[in-house]
Write an enzyme that holds these catalytic residues in place. Structure first.
Site, PDB file in Angstrom:
ATOM      1  N   ARG A  33      -3.037 -19.207 -22.074  1.00  0.00           N
ATOM      2  CA  ARG A  33      -4.089 -18.674 -21.452  1.00  0.00           C
ATOM      3  C   ARG A  33      -4.540 -17.388 -22.179  1.00  0.00           C
ATOM      4  O   ARG A  33      -3.818 -16.664 -22.785  1.00  0.00           O
ATOM      5  CB  ARG A  33      -3.343 -17.998 -19.957  1.00  0.00           C
ATOM      6  CG  ARG A  33      -4.446 -17.601 -19.064  1.00  0.00           C
ATOM      7  CD  ARG A  33      -4.141 -17.015 -17.751  1.00  0.00           C
ATOM      8  NE  ARG A  33      -4.986 -17.255 -16.648  1.00  0.00           N
ATOM      9  CZ  ARG A  33      -5.206 -16.692 -15.531  1.00  0.00           C
ATOM     10  NH1 ARG A  33      -4.354 -15.552 -15.560  1.00  0.00           N
ATOM     11  NH2 ARG A  33      -5.821 -16.655 -14.669  1.00  0.00           N
ATOM     12  N   TYR A  92      -1.331  -8.386 -22.383  1.00  0.00           N
ATOM     13  CA  TYR A  92       0.213  -8.595 -22.581  1.00  0.00           C
ATOM     14  C   TYR A  92       0.625  -8.803 -24.134  1.00  0.00           C
ATOM     15  O   TYR A  92      -0.452  -8.535 -24.920  1.00  0.00           O
ATOM     16  CB  TYR A  92       0.721  -9.332 -21.692  1.00  0.00           C
ATOM     17  CG  TYR A  92       0.645  -9.026 -20.166  1.00  0.00           C
ATOM     18  CD1 TYR A  92       0.958  -7.621 -19.869  1.00  0.00           C
ATOM     19  CD2 TYR A  92      -0.062 -10.036 -19.592  1.00  0.00           C
ATOM     20  CE1 TYR A  92       0.914  -7.612 -18.286  1.00  0.00           C
ATOM     21  CE2 TYR A  92      -0.315  -9.496 -17.866  1.00  0.00           C
ATOM     22  CZ  TYR A  92       0.029  -8.261 -17.542  1.00  0.00           C
ATOM     23  OH  TYR A  92      -0.220  -7.660 -16.237  1.00  0.00           O
ATOM     24  N   GLY A 145      -7.335 -18.560  -7.508  1.00  0.00           N
ATOM     25  CA  GLY A 145      -5.961 -17.787  -7.246  1.00  0.00           C
ATOM     26  C   GLY A 145      -6.444 -17.433  -5.626  1.00  0.00           C
ATOM     27  O   GLY A 145      -5.720 -17.847  -5.115  1.00  0.00           O
ATOM     28  N   ARG A 146      -7.074 -16.290  -5.526  1.00  0.00           N
ATOM     29  CA  ARG A 146      -7.185 -15.769  -4.303  1.00  0.00           C
ATOM     30  C   ARG A 146      -7.463 -16.784  -3.269  1.00  0.00           C
ATOM     31  O   ARG A 146      -6.804 -16.794  -1.794  1.00  0.00           O
ATOM     32  CB  ARG A 146      -7.731 -14.554  -3.900  1.00  0.00           C
ATOM     33  CG  ARG A 146      -7.528 -13.355  -4.954  1.00  0.00           C
ATOM     34  CD  ARG A 146      -8.279 -12.198  -5.028  1.00  0.00           C
ATOM     35  NE  ARG A 146      -8.232 -10.891  -5.744  1.00  0.00           N
ATOM     36  CZ  ARG A 146      -8.344 -10.965  -6.995  1.00  0.00           C
ATOM     37  NH1 ARG A 146      -9.042 -12.030  -7.705  1.00  0.00           N
ATOM     38  NH2 ARG A 146      -7.934  -9.876  -7.649  1.00  0.00           N
ATOM     39  N   GLN A 201       4.584 -20.328 -16.019  1.00  0.00           N
ATOM     40  CA  GLN A 201       3.774 -19.228 -17.081  1.00  0.00           C
ATOM     41  C   GLN A 201       5.020 -18.315 -17.753  1.00  0.00           C
ATOM     42  O   GLN A 201       5.461 -17.557 -17.117  1.00  0.00           O
ATOM     43  CB  GLN A 201       2.828 -18.499 -16.217  1.00  0.00           C
ATOM     44  CG  GLN A 201       2.003 -17.655 -17.411  1.00  0.00           C
ATOM     45  CD  GLN A 201       0.881 -16.947 -16.581  1.00  0.00           C
ATOM     46  OE1 GLN A 201       1.401 -15.848 -16.032  1.00  0.00           O
ATOM     47  NE2 GLN A 201      -0.520 -17.018 -16.869  1.00  0.00           N
TER      48      GLN A 201
END
Length: 367
Positions: A233, A186, A322-323, A100
């Protein structure tokens, strides 16, 4: 009953054995100084190589693109060598891994910049915080982001070239592809939104102006990696970090048409991972399918049942977790066999050693 999660899927040039993707997660374990990926990171990713595809943690394309302590980069020879350790380990374990690419823009801190000013489309503070740690002790905390300075038109060209160099470095390090980070407030996301982009030149104003930077980055990266090995993304519905722009979903759909023209392999939607994030409307998902013919990956609080449902509904082709991957390195097996999922230690998420990082065992293996 057959499981949609365990059907093979092709994402651009990559053939995945199933549709369980490992989502990008910042873990802040790079070697200092230099933000260099290391052998511990290689072990961590290799442990999770049974994912259909791994998307790495966000990785800064340049020193200017850094906003958090201990996050890795892809702009130095040492970093390329470190990431090569990672890709070799994942490939040896039979996995596929994409990097990424990240420029944080205004989500940064003055300590990372010689002039004390992060860069952004416009000189507007995000009203947010980033994690900064003492390089000696590793102890850190959340600090306010300062007001950034606006990039000049000439500097924008240089940042796009930084993406090119980062993609070349990712290719040299052996990655199977790259994902352009255009979510979560971002730099690319900042260009897309009218709340953070007040420019009056060709990179602002109209929707066409606000998507121009993203289009040029996607074109540039695709020329290096191949469009069929490039994804992107988005987080259309976030409202934190000064991103509360009601025009954002429509802007991203317009951009999706351009990315379809370029031939990007996939779009990755970061969904309800924020306290104030609304549900992603079904209408948006349908419109995205109409605008973009490539693969759609979704992420954000999915469990197995929700993942199966959206796949069977045809509104996504793969689901990123993810988690659950933190404490369950063998997550696909646990889903396939209905095994109990382990919980993770929240105190070890960012920074530190192998504890809470590579220390979680596969099911049935003693810790």
């Amino acid at each position: 009953m057959t499981s949609s999660l365990f059907e093979p899927v092709t994402i651009g040039a990559l053939s995945l054995p199933h549709r369980i993707v490992m989502a990008p997660m910042t873990r802040s374990r790079s070697t200092q100084p230099g933000d260099v990926p290391n052998a511990m990171m290689a072990e961590y990713y290799a442990q999770r190589a049974s994912a259909g595809m791994i998307i790495t943690e966000a990785t800064q394309i340049s020193p200017e693109g850094k906003g958090y302590s201990f996050t890795p980069g892809i702009h130095s020879d040492e970093q390329v060598a470190g990431w090569t350790l990672v890709t070799n380990a994942v490939h040896a374990a039979g996995g596929r891994i994409v990097l990424q690419l990240w420029h944080v823009g205004r989500m940064s801190h003055e300590s990372f910049h010689p002039d004390g000013k992060p860069v952004a489309p416009s000189a507007i503070a995000p009203g947010a915080q980033v994690w900064i740690a003492d390089p000696e002790t590793g102890e850190g905390g959340m600090v306010d982001c300062p007001t950034p300075r606006a990039l000049s038109t000439q500097e924008i060209a240089r940042v796009i070239d930084d993406y090119r160099k980062a993609a070349e470095n990712a290719k040299a390090a052996g990655f199977d592809g790259v994902e352009i980070h255009a979510a979560n407030g971002y730099l690319i996301d900042e260009f897309l939104r009218s709340t953070s982009n007040h420019r009056t030149d060709g990179y602002g104003g109209s929707v066409e102006g606000r998507i121009r930077f993203a289009v040029e980055v996607a074109e540039t990266v695709s020329k290096v990696m191949g469009a069929d090995r490039t994804g992107i993304r988005f987080s259309p519905f976030i409202t934190q970090r000064g991103m509360d722009d009601p025009e954002a979903p429509a802007t991203i759909l317009t951009l999706a048409k351009e990315l379809n023209r370029i031939g990007l392999a996939y779009i990755h939607l970061a969904e309800a991972d924020w306290d104030d994030a609304p549900e992603t409307p079904r209408e948006f998902r349908i419109a995205l399918r109409s605008a973009f013919s490539g693969t759609v990956i979704v992420a954000g609080g999915y469990d197995r049942d929700r993942a199966e449902a959206i796949l069977k509904d045809g509104l996504a082709d793969a689901v990123a977790f993810g988690r659950p991957f933190i404490a369950n390195p063998d997550l696909p097996r646990r889903f396939a066999e209905g095994l109990l999922l382990a919980g993770f230690d929240g105190a070890t998420l960012f920074g530190g050693d192998a504890g809470g990082y590579t220390s979680y065992p596969a099911y049935g293996v003693a810790a």
